[in-house]
Design an enzyme around this catalytic site. Structure first.
Site, short mmCIF file in Angstrom:
data_model
loop_
_atom_site.label_atom_id
_atom_site.label_comp_id
_atom_site.label_asym_id
_atom_site.label_seq_id
_atom_site.Cartn_x
_atom_site.Cartn_y
_atom_site.Cartn_z
N MET A 44 -11.32 -6.31 5.29
CA MET A 44 -10.51 -5.38 6.08
C MET A 44 -10.17 -6.04 7.41
O MET A 44 -11.07 -6.51 8.11
CB MET A 44 -11.27 -4.08 6.34
N HIS A 55 -1.17 -1.21 -4.36
CA HIS A 55 -2.44 -0.92 -3.69
C HIS A 55 -2.53 0.57 -3.38
O HIS A 55 -1.64 1.15 -2.77
CB HIS A 55 -2.51 -1.75 -2.40
N MET A 111 -9.08 7.82 0.44
CA MET A 111 -9.90 8.16 1.61
C MET A 111 -10.45 9.57 1.48
O MET A 111 -9.77 10.46 0.95
CB MET A 111 -9.06 8.07 2.88
N SER A 168 0.85 -1.19 0.00
CA SER A 168 0.00 0.00 0.00
C SER A 168 0.88 1.23 0.00
O SER A 168 1.67 1.45 0.92
CB SER A 168 -0.89 0.01 1.25
N ASP A 222 -4.78 3.47 -1.59
CA ASP A 222 -5.83 3.72 -0.61
C ASP A 222 -6.40 5.12 -0.76
O ASP A 222 -5.73 6.11 -0.49
CB ASP A 222 -5.27 3.54 0.80
N HIS A 245 -8.41 0.99 -3.87
CA HIS A 245 -9.33 0.71 -2.76
C HIS A 245 -10.03 2.02 -2.37
O HIS A 245 -9.41 2.89 -1.77
CB HIS A 245 -8.49 0.13 -1.61
N MET A 278 -12.23 4.13 -0.20
CA MET A 278 -12.89 4.27 1.10
C MET A 278 -13.60 5.62 1.08
O MET A 278 -13.21 6.57 1.80
CB MET A 278 -11.83 4.18 2.21
N ASP A 325 -6.37 -6.68 4.19
CA ASP A 325 -5.78 -5.34 4.24
C ASP A 325 -5.84 -4.80 5.66
O ASP A 325 -6.92 -4.62 6.21
CB ASP A 325 -6.59 -4.45 3.28
C1 DX5 Z 1 -6.29 1.15 5.85
C2 DX5 Z 1 -5.79 0.92 4.44
C3 DX5 Z 1 -4.65 -0.05 4.37
C4 DX5 Z 1 -3.44 0.40 5.10
C5 DX5 Z 1 -2.61 -0.79 5.42
O1 DX5 Z 1 -7.42 1.94 5.83
O2 DX5 Z 1 -6.81 0.42 3.64
O3 DX5 Z 1 -4.32 -0.37 3.05
O4 DX5 Z 1 -2.68 1.29 4.39
O5 DX5 Z 1 -1.55 -0.34 6.16
P1 DX5 Z 1 -0.75 -1.27 7.14
O6 DX5 Z 1 -0.21 -2.39 6.33
O7 DX5 Z 1 0.28 -0.35 7.68
O8 DX5 Z 1 -1.73 -1.75 8.17
ZN ZN Z 2 -6.44 -0.56 1.40
#
Ligand code: DX5
Ligand code: ZN
Length: 226
Positions: free
Chosen positions: A139, A35, A39, A10, A37, A68, A70, A175
């Site tokens: 998750m 990956h 948000m 990620s 993320d 991904h 969110m 994840d």
């Molecule tokens: C959390 C994200 C993850 C996160 C994982 O909301 O979706 O992808 O970055 O990070 P680590 O591996 O540090 O838990």
């Molecule tokens: Zn993620």
């Protein structure tokens, strides 16, 4: 069907000021997917990046961009992320009332479709959309931040989703809080794609992304054989 273990670092844990370089580094050092993320400060309590960042990193890797989302709502942003170069677009089952429609839209845009469930959501939330899925994302932390701890109760959920998927050609991705130790738990429970932010970019082998990726892969592969 036993699929190879795939490692998806990620980039949330990468150095954002050098994002292109960081993406090239994980690419040449053996990641399978990248990956991303996304948000929105609304669905989750953090804000990260949007379609422009996906478009900016796209030229730096030919590997699968695993996006991904969110965010809520997600539907207005599916086309921008598809145009930006995402290969897989994953939306949250909790992000809106019409998951089935969102998944149809993703495939309609020519992309692979994923559905994610947060720790408190039962796997039944995706039971009736399995035919529209290329990936299920379980998750293993509450989404919003990197560096959190794997929630042990998720091992049982991973097993249940694995059973639910059966022989369908659907990836089971996990994840959150994936380390060498929890990679083994997740793989043994049936996950085949492991997302890892901290464990790759800030892992035990400092600055050695390839070594950290290999450690996760080896741990997961060994756990499967037990
Ligand atoms: C959390 C994200 C993850 C996160 C994982 O909301 O979706 O992808 O970055 O990070 P680590 O591996 O540090 O838990
Ligand atoms: Zn993620």
């Amino acid at each position: 069907m036993t699929r190879p273990i795939l490692i998806a670092p990620s980039i949330l844990s990468a150095d954002f000021a050098r994002l292109g370089e960081e993406v090239r580094a994980i690419d040449v050092q053996g990641c399978d997917w990248v990956h991303v993320d996304v948000m929105d400060g609304h669905f989750v309590p953090n804000i990260t990046m949007g379609p422009m960042v996906v478009a900016a990193i796209r030229p730096h890797t030919a590997k699968v961009l695993d996006v991904h989302l969110m965010i809520a709502p997600c539907d207005p942003y599916l086309e921008p992320f598809a145009k930006a170069g995402a290969d897989i677009i994953t939306v949250h089952a909790e992000a809106g009332p019409h998951l089935d429609r969102s998944l149809q839209r993703i495939r309609g845009l020519g992309k692979k479709a994923g559905a994610s469930i947060t720790p408190a959501t039962p796997e039944s939330a995706i039971e009736h959309v399995l035919e529209r899925l290329d990936l299920v994302l379980v998750m293993t932390v509450n989404p919003g931040f990197g560096g959190q701890s794997f929630i042990p109760a998720m091992a049982d959920k991973i097993r249940r989703v694995r059973d639910m998927i059966g022989d369908r050609p659907i990836h089971l991705e996990v994840d959150g809080g994936i380390t060498v130790e929890t990679a083994a738990i997740a793989a043994k429970a049936g996950a085949d794609v492991l997302v890892a932010g901290s464990a790759v970019f800030r892992g035990k082998r400092v600055g050695d992304y390839g070594g950290n990726i290999a450690d996760l892969r080896d741990s997961a592969a060994a756990a499967r054989k037990l």
